[in-house]
Scaffold this motif. Structure first.
Motif, PDB file in Angstrom:
ATOM      1  N   PHE A 225       0.853  -1.282   0.103  1.00  0.00           N
ATOM      2  CA  PHE A 225      -0.155   0.182   0.010  1.00  0.00           C
ATOM      3  C   PHE A 225       1.029   1.210   0.139  1.00  0.00           C
ATOM      4  O   PHE A 225       0.285   2.181  -0.485  1.00  0.00           O
ATOM      5  CB  PHE A 225      -1.135  -0.069   1.105  1.00  0.00           C
ATOM      6  N   ALA A 226       2.003   1.316   0.584  1.00  0.00           N
ATOM      7  CA  ALA A 226       2.836   2.336   0.832  1.00  0.00           C
ATOM      8  C   ALA A 226       3.451   2.577  -0.869  1.00  0.00           C
ATOM      9  O   ALA A 226       3.544   3.944  -1.049  1.00  0.00           O
ATOM     10  CB  ALA A 226       4.139   2.014   1.825  1.00  0.00           C
ATOM     11  N   LYS A 227       3.631   1.686  -1.327  1.00  0.00           N
ATOM     12  CA  LYS A 227       4.012   2.074  -3.034  1.00  0.00           C
ATOM     13  C   LYS A 227       3.053   1.959  -3.964  1.00  0.00           C
ATOM     14  O   LYS A 227       3.081   2.794  -4.891  1.00  0.00           O
ATOM     15  CB  LYS A 227       5.070   0.696  -3.291  1.00  0.00           C
ATOM     16  N   HIS A 228       1.922   1.425  -3.892  1.00  0.00           N
ATOM     17  CA  HIS A 228       0.723   1.189  -4.838  1.00  0.00           C
ATOM     18  C   HIS A 228      -0.610   1.690  -4.100  1.00  0.00           C
ATOM     19  O   HIS A 228      -1.700   1.200  -4.547  1.00  0.00           O
ATOM     20  CB  HIS A 228       0.434   0.053  -5.303  1.00  0.00           C
ATOM     21  N   SER A 229      -0.728   2.909  -3.068  1.00  0.00           N
ATOM     22  CA  SER A 229      -1.921   3.122  -2.473  1.00  0.00           C
ATOM     23  C   SER A 229      -2.950   3.746  -3.774  1.00  0.00           C
ATOM     24  O   SER A 229      -4.264   3.718  -3.664  1.00  0.00           O
ATOM     25  CB  SER A 229      -1.926   4.336  -1.492  1.00  0.00           C
ATOM     26  N   ASP A 230      -2.361   4.081  -4.608  1.00  0.00           N
ATOM     27  CA  ASP A 230      -3.116   4.904  -5.941  1.00  0.00           C
ATOM     28  C   ASP A 230      -3.732   3.622  -6.658  1.00  0.00           C
ATOM     29  O   ASP A 230      -4.331   4.063  -7.765  1.00  0.00           O
ATOM     30  CB  ASP A 230      -2.617   5.801  -6.653  1.00  0.00           C
ATOM     31  N   ARG A 231      -3.696   2.142  -6.469  1.00  0.00           N
ATOM     32  CA  ARG A 231      -3.909   0.996  -7.404  1.00  0.00           C
ATOM     33  C   ARG A 231      -5.009   0.339  -6.876  1.00  0.00           C
ATOM     34  O   ARG A 231      -5.164  -0.757  -7.344  1.00  0.00           O
ATOM     35  CB  ARG A 231      -2.533   0.445  -7.820  1.00  0.00           C
ATOM     36  N   PHE A 232      -5.262   0.617  -5.793  1.00  0.00           N
ATOM     37  CA  PHE A 232      -6.354  -0.555  -5.024  1.00  0.00           C
ATOM     38  C   PHE A 232      -7.831   0.068  -4.808  1.00  0.00           C
ATOM     39  O   PHE A 232      -8.019   1.396  -4.540  1.00  0.00           O
ATOM     40  CB  PHE A 232      -5.819  -0.744  -3.727  1.00  0.00           C
ATOM     41  N   LEU A 233      -8.852  -0.446  -4.780  1.00  0.00           N
ATOM     42  CA  LEU A 233     -10.364  -0.038  -4.367  1.00  0.00           C
ATOM     43  C   LEU A 233     -10.882  -1.185  -3.480  1.00  0.00           C
ATOM     44  O   LEU A 233     -10.286  -2.326  -3.426  1.00  0.00           O
ATOM     45  CB  LEU A 233     -11.097  -0.424  -5.805  1.00  0.00           C
ATOM     46  N   LEU A 234     -11.775  -1.036  -2.782  1.00  0.00           N
ATOM     47  CA  LEU A 234     -12.727  -1.705  -1.895  1.00  0.00           C
ATOM     48  C   LEU A 234     -13.837  -2.352  -2.355  1.00  0.00           C
ATOM     49  O   LEU A 234     -14.501  -1.578  -3.277  1.00  0.00           O
ATOM     50  CB  LEU A 234     -12.690  -1.205  -0.512  1.00  0.00           C
ATOM     51  N   GLY A 235     -14.389  -3.365  -2.051  1.00  0.00           N
ATOM     52  CA  GLY A 235     -15.695  -3.687  -2.619  1.00  0.00           C
ATOM     53  C   GLY A 235     -16.484  -4.976  -1.543  1.00  0.00           C
ATOM     54  O   GLY A 235     -15.758  -5.535  -0.791  1.00  0.00           O
ATOM     55  N   SER A 236     -17.773  -4.917  -1.733  1.00  0.00           N
ATOM     56  CA  SER A 236     -18.538  -5.804  -0.794  1.00  0.00           C
ATOM     57  C   SER A 236     -18.851  -7.270  -1.338  1.00  0.00           C
ATOM     58  O   SER A 236     -18.726  -8.259  -0.562  1.00  0.00           O
ATOM     59  CB  SER A 236     -19.919  -5.319  -0.526  1.00  0.00           C
ATOM     60  N   ASP A 237     -18.788  -7.108  -2.975  1.00  0.00           N
ATOM     61  CA  ASP A 237     -19.063  -8.564  -3.499  1.00  0.00           C
ATOM     62  C   ASP A 237     -20.257  -9.090  -2.723  1.00  0.00           C
ATOM     63  O   ASP A 237     -20.287 -10.350  -2.305  1.00  0.00           O
ATOM     64  CB  ASP A 237     -17.927  -9.320  -3.277  1.00  0.00           C
ATOM     65  N   THR A 238     -21.557  -8.563  -3.152  1.00  0.00           N
ATOM     66  CA  THR A 238     -22.710  -9.150  -2.662  1.00  0.00           C
ATOM     67  C   THR A 238     -23.378 -10.044  -3.609  1.00  0.00           C
ATOM     68  O   THR A 238     -24.402 -10.006  -3.978  1.00  0.00           O
ATOM     69  CB  THR A 238     -23.685  -7.809  -2.346  1.00  0.00           C
ATOM     70  N   TRP A 239     -22.583 -11.148  -3.777  1.00  0.00           N
ATOM     71  CA  TRP A 239     -22.987 -12.151  -4.679  1.00  0.00           C
ATOM     72  C   TRP A 239     -24.111 -13.221  -4.087  1.00  0.00           C
ATOM     73  O   TRP A 239     -24.759 -13.890  -4.941  1.00  0.00           O
ATOM     74  CB  TRP A 239     -21.795 -12.940  -5.209  1.00  0.00           C
ATOM     75  N   ILE A 240     -24.227 -13.163  -2.710  1.00  0.00           N
ATOM     76  CA  ILE A 240     -25.138 -13.718  -2.419  1.00  0.00           C
ATOM     77  C   ILE A 240     -25.940 -13.061  -1.183  1.00  0.00           C
ATOM     78  O   ILE A 240     -25.009 -12.165  -0.700  1.00  0.00           O
ATOM     79  CB  ILE A 240     -24.852 -15.390  -1.466  1.00  0.00           C
ATOM     80  N   ASN A 241     -26.943 -13.531  -0.618  1.00  0.00           N
ATOM     81  CA  ASN A 241     -27.620 -12.906   0.326  1.00  0.00           C
ATOM     82  C   ASN A 241     -26.949 -12.704   1.785  1.00  0.00           C
ATOM     83  O   ASN A 241     -27.292 -11.606   2.366  1.00  0.00           O
ATOM     84  CB  ASN A 241     -29.071 -13.602   0.854  1.00  0.00           C
ATOM     85  N   GLU A 242     -26.165 -13.520   2.180  1.00  0.00           N
ATOM     86  CA  GLU A 242     -25.487 -13.434   3.365  1.00  0.00           C
ATOM     87  C   GLU A 242     -24.526 -12.177   3.133  1.00  0.00           C
ATOM     88  O   GLU A 242     -24.282 -11.578   4.273  1.00  0.00           O
ATOM     89  CB  GLU A 242     -24.690 -14.514   3.681  1.00  0.00           C
ATOM     90  N   ARG A 243     -23.950 -11.574   2.074  1.00  0.00           N
ATOM     91  CA  ARG A 243     -23.004 -10.586   2.246  1.00  0.00           C
ATOM     92  C   ARG A 243     -24.079  -9.329   2.378  1.00  0.00           C
ATOM     93  O   ARG A 243     -23.253  -8.496   2.890  1.00  0.00           O
ATOM     94  CB  ARG A 243     -22.523 -10.625   0.755  1.00  0.00           C
TER      95      ARG A 243
END
Length: 284
Positions: A225-243
């Motif tokens: 992250f220190a080197k590439h903090s400009d290259r990452f995203l976050l996601g929930s991946d709500t592919w099933i109801n439990e998510r």
């Protein structure tokens, strides 16, 4: 709404999330969200929008099976029913779940992509699944070329072999790598990011090993992250109801390790990178 949104509405949708106040929790862009409907969504739309509000989700990369779920999110945003929410729509090349296993050899899926694109508001294609040489087909190459020709991103759940095949199909492809490879170790991820500057971003849902058992960032991921903090995203991946049930817990865990990073890195990963990547569409 069948074909195109009014120009003013589209401009609002692509304007990006509002600025964050100092007294508000860190805003997050959910870069891997499915509002699946087979045949009906588990959560009604108003409940989904409430989840976004209560969890300080100011933007979503919408990818749904079938694409009706994404249409509904776009319509809600255009109608002012989702204030403060920035919807970035991607075409999902699936009609039903079994398409996951066959889409890469199915010409009717390419026609689905072409027809959906006519709606005029899509920013990418995906999330789609590819493993190994299943990426090396005529119809996958057509989809990659279609995306490049129209300035679209690809959102791929794939292993490293399939990822590299996508780039071989067209060196100008731009890819959001769902789950950042699962089995790919951080050092190799860093090398791939170095090799594909301006073309590859990592999305971190389901990515194990970022933290230790007590919730502390590992040294490898902190360095990445220190080197590439400009290259990452976050996601929930709500592919099933439990998510959906665990939606708040998912983002609480993200905020836990984001708080261990320098503020500038944390803000980039949480939402700043999404604005930089998916900002207003340029005139083509």
């Amino acid at each position: 709404m069948r074909a195109f949104l009014p120009i003013a509405a589209i401009a609002l949708l692509f304007a990006g999330p509002p600025a964050t106040r100092a007294d508000e929790p860190l805003e997050i862009f959910d870069a891997h969200m499915h509002y699946n409907q087979e045949p009906n969504p588990f959560y009604p739309l108003d409940k989904v929008l409430e989840l976004y509000r209560t969890n300080r989700i100011t933007g979503v990369l919408a990818t749904s099976r079938p694409n009706k779920g994404t249409h509904q999110l776009m319509e809600a945003a255009a109608a002012g029913k989702a204030p403060g929410l920035w919807v970035v729509p991607f075409i999902r090349p699936y009609r039903v779940r079994p398409d996951i296993q066959t889409w890469f050899n199915d010409p009717s899926i390419f026609e689905l992509i072409r027809e959906e694109y006519k709606r005029g508001y899509y920013r990418g294609i995906g999330e789609f699944h590819l493993y190994g040489k299943s990426a090396d087909t005529e119809w996958v190459k057509k989809a990659v070329d279609f995306a490049v020709e129209r300035n679209l991103f690809l959102h791929c759940h794939c292993d490293e072999e399939a990822l590299l095949i996508l780039f071989r199909h067209n060196a100008k492809a731009r890819i959001v790598w769902a789950h950042t490879g699962f089995s790919t170790d951080p050092k190799r991820v860093g090398k791939l990011l170095d090799e594909h500057k301006g073309a590859l971003w990592g999305e971190l849902s389901y990515r194990s090993g970022i933290t230790t058992g007590d919730g502390k960032l590992t040294g490898e991921w902190r360095a990445l992250f220190a080197k590439h903090s400009d290259r990452f995203l976050l996601g929930s991946d709500t592919w099933i109801n439990e998510r959906w049930f665990s939606y708040a817990a998912i983002f609480k865990s993200y905020r836990g390790w984001l708080a261990q990073l320098p503020p500038d890195q944390a803000k980039r990963i949480a939402s700043g990178n999404a604005v930089a990547i998916f900002g207003p569409r340029r005139t083509e």
